[in-house]
Design an enzyme around this catalytic site. Structure first.
Site, PDB file in Angstrom:
ATOM      1  N   HIS A 136       0.845  -1.191   0.000  1.00  0.00           N
ATOM      2  CA  HIS A 136       0.000   0.000   0.000  1.00  0.00           C
ATOM      3  C   HIS A 136       0.881   1.242   0.000  1.00  0.00           C
ATOM      4  O   HIS A 136       1.926   1.288   0.650  1.00  0.00           O
ATOM      5  CB  HIS A 136      -0.928   0.013   1.211  1.00  0.00           C
ATOM      6  CG  HIS A 136      -2.085   0.951   1.035  1.00  0.00           C
ATOM      7  ND1 HIS A 136      -1.959   2.320   1.144  1.00  0.00           N
ATOM      8  CD2 HIS A 136      -3.391   0.716   0.729  1.00  0.00           C
ATOM      9  CE1 HIS A 136      -3.129   2.891   0.919  1.00  0.00           C
ATOM     10  NE2 HIS A 136      -4.018   1.939   0.670  1.00  0.00           N
ATOM     11  N   HIS A 137       0.428   2.268  -0.729  1.00  0.00           N
ATOM     12  CA  HIS A 137       1.231   3.481  -0.856  1.00  0.00           C
ATOM     13  C   HIS A 137       1.408   4.198   0.478  1.00  0.00           C
ATOM     14  O   HIS A 137       2.372   4.964   0.658  1.00  0.00           O
ATOM     15  CB  HIS A 137       0.588   4.429  -1.876  1.00  0.00           C
ATOM     16  CG  HIS A 137       1.573   5.198  -2.688  1.00  0.00           C
ATOM     17  ND1 HIS A 137       2.793   5.611  -2.194  1.00  0.00           N
ATOM     18  CD2 HIS A 137       1.532   5.646  -3.972  1.00  0.00           C
ATOM     19  CE1 HIS A 137       3.455   6.275  -3.135  1.00  0.00           C
ATOM     20  NE2 HIS A 137       2.716   6.305  -4.216  1.00  0.00           N
ATOM     21  N   CYS A 138       0.524   3.969   1.436  1.00  0.00           N
ATOM     22  CA  CYS A 138       0.711   4.602   2.747  1.00  0.00           C
ATOM     23  C   CYS A 138       1.899   3.998   3.487  1.00  0.00           C
ATOM     24  O   CYS A 138       2.416   4.586   4.438  1.00  0.00           O
ATOM     25  CB  CYS A 138      -0.552   4.477   3.596  1.00  0.00           C
ATOM     26  SG  CYS A 138      -0.834   2.836   4.299  1.00  0.00           S
ATOM     27  N   ASN A 299       6.815   7.759   3.048  1.00  0.00           N
ATOM     28  CA  ASN A 299       6.745   8.537   1.819  1.00  0.00           C
ATOM     29  C   ASN A 299       7.484   9.852   2.009  1.00  0.00           C
ATOM     30  O   ASN A 299       7.187  10.608   2.943  1.00  0.00           O
ATOM     31  CB  ASN A 299       5.283   8.815   1.451  1.00  0.00           C
ATOM     32  CG  ASN A 299       4.571   7.581   0.945  1.00  0.00           C
ATOM     33  OD1 ASN A 299       4.600   7.276  -0.249  1.00  0.00           O
ATOM     34  ND2 ASN A 299       3.922   6.850   1.840  1.00  0.00           N
TER      35      ASN A 299
END
Length: 463
Positions: A136-138, A299
């Site tokens: 997941h991008h989180c 990120n």
């Protein structure tokens, strides 16, 4: 601290406001055969994942966004629930593989478990097999995810790569603590001064980004997203790209974006749309990750928002304009604005930023058309369980009315492009992929026959 930052949590919000969005990033490794059996693969994977605690953690959400989501150990963690096996009809070809990847990437990850999956794909021609890894991008941006994935290879077993992976946020001994709001006055004053200086430097970038987002683009490639996807990929030799770079004094990213521009131009023309100056306003993520933070799972990105010149017919002129616009975007403060915005957001109470991000996500965005992200990958060939990784394709998600995305990843001697598109809008993602390969080949041919003349102090081909 194991809380998500504002940017990390924003990727969850993007899913919350659109049930058709799945914000997982992926990497597809095509590997020489034969594929290992499931028991051997699980045993090897468990050994390699052990140093990275994030793979065994799930998110704990706070009701009504009263606090930032937090990574906590999953007491029910079961590796078998994250590793799946599937087979293509033998002998599976590239089109069938990419169709499967599109289907798997469209499925959301289960937020009740650690936010990752590994799919072992058998049945490829020539006894090859593949691994699709979804995160997941989180959990991580492209660079962090690439380092995590490289850590699963045989090469990582002989060094300390995986053991250097840290949690999302380091312990904060002074300054601001989320929830407690303990402030050291002198440090707060210094931090405030730095933030204000950053705001001033980024003012121009803020105005440019605002104008780009608020001005509707002349394109049919943005709008509502369905729940189905198409995936395709392109592959070009890095030596060819570097030859163009040397000849025309541009960067690898310039060449890649110029090739993407030509491919989109062809798509617009075939759709009966006239390519205009603002037809391909593109979100270009820019890493802010320092060398010391390469292995941290979070990120760390800012952004630029250039108009890629699909209205320009000449390939060399397109390359010149791409180089010029990216240079101006960097100098104009767009990247600095993103950094400043995130710095401010991370100092505000989470409920406030969560509400603001949720509101922004719900606004109909028509100014940006696509996203193009470039991640440096391993320059040495990798092996997994003694088998060579032949190809490594990136996959980036689509969201917020962006119906296509292009991810770029360098691996060994090649540059790979992964194209994910909304099924209902782009009939042939393979057309975009082939267009990119053709565009690079065209630039290489021009570089071999073109003489570059120099003006005083500068190349005549660079503006």
């Amino acid at each position: 601290m194991n809380h998500l930052t504002t940017l990390d949590a924003g990727f969850l919000k993007a899913e919350d406001v659109d049930r058709h969005v799945s914000l997982a990033i992926g990497a597809l490794a095509v590997i020489e055969g034969p594929a290992p059996d499931q028991e051997a693969f699980l045993s090897s994977l468990a050994q390699r994942l052990r140093p990275c605690t994030r793979f065994g953690q799930r998110l704990r959400l706070r009701p009504f966004d009263l606090g930032a989501p937090k990574w906590v150990d999953d007491p029910d963690f079961d590796l078998g629930r994250h590793v799946w096996r599937i087979a293509l009809p033998r002998p599976g070809n590239e089109d069938q593989l990419f169709e499967l990847i599109a289907d798997l990437m469209a499925r959301r990850l289960d937020r009740g478990r650690p936010l990752w999956e590994v799919w072992v794909i058998e049945g490829l021609a020539d006894s090859k097999w593949a691994i699709l890894t979804k995160l997941h991008h989180c959990m991580a941006d492209g660079i962090a995810a690439t380092h995590l994935l490289a850590g699963l290879s045989d090469e990582s077993m002989s060094d300390s790569f995986a053991s250097n992976i840290h949690t999302t946020m380091q312990s904060q001994s002074a300054s601001v603590r989320r929830g407690g709001f303990r402030v050291n006055p002198s440090e707060a004053l210094t931090a405030s001064t730095a933030v204000m200086a950053g705001i001033v430097r980024a003012a121009k970038g803020a105005s440019e980004i605002a104008a780009g987002v608020l001005s509707p683009a002349a394109s049919s490639l943005n709008g509502p997203i369905s729940d189905l996807r198409r995936y395709s990929a392109a592959k070009v030799p890095l030596a060819d790209v570097e030859q163009v770079c040397r000849k025309f004094d541009v960067t690898i990213n310039d060449v890649a974006l110029a090739a993407i521009t030509e491919s989109y131009r062809n798509v617009f023309i075939q759709r009966g749309e006239r390519p205009r100056f603002d037809s391909l306003r593109t979100l270009v993520p820019v890493s802010t990750r320092s060398n010391s933070a390469l292995s941290k799972t979070d990120n760390r990105v800012s952004l630029m928002l250039p108009n890629l010149p699909v209205d320009q017919e000449n390939p060399l002129q397109r390359l010149r304009i791409v180089h010029s616009r990216l240079t101006r975007a960097k100098a104009g403060g767009q990247r600095q604005f993103g950094n400043t915005l995130m710095a401010i957001a991370n100092r505000l109470p989470f409920p406030m930023t969560a509400w603001a991000v949720g509101l922004l996500m719900r606004l109909p965005q028509r100014g940006v058309v696509t996203v193009a992200t470039n991640v440096p990958g391993p320059r040495r060939p990798l092996q997994i369980m003694g088998r060579r990784v032949l190809d490594l394709y990136p996959v980036s998600p689509i969201a917020m009315q962006l119906r296509t995305s292009v991810a770029m990843l360098s691996y060994a001697d090649d540059l790979y492009f992964g194209i994910l598109a909304d099924y209902d809008v782009v009939a042939d993602a393979g057309q975009l992929a082939r267009g990119i390969e053709d565009a690079v080949a065209r630039l290489v041919a021009i570089s071999k026959r073109r003489k570059v003349t120099r003006r005083r102090g500068a190349l005549s081909l660079v503006v």
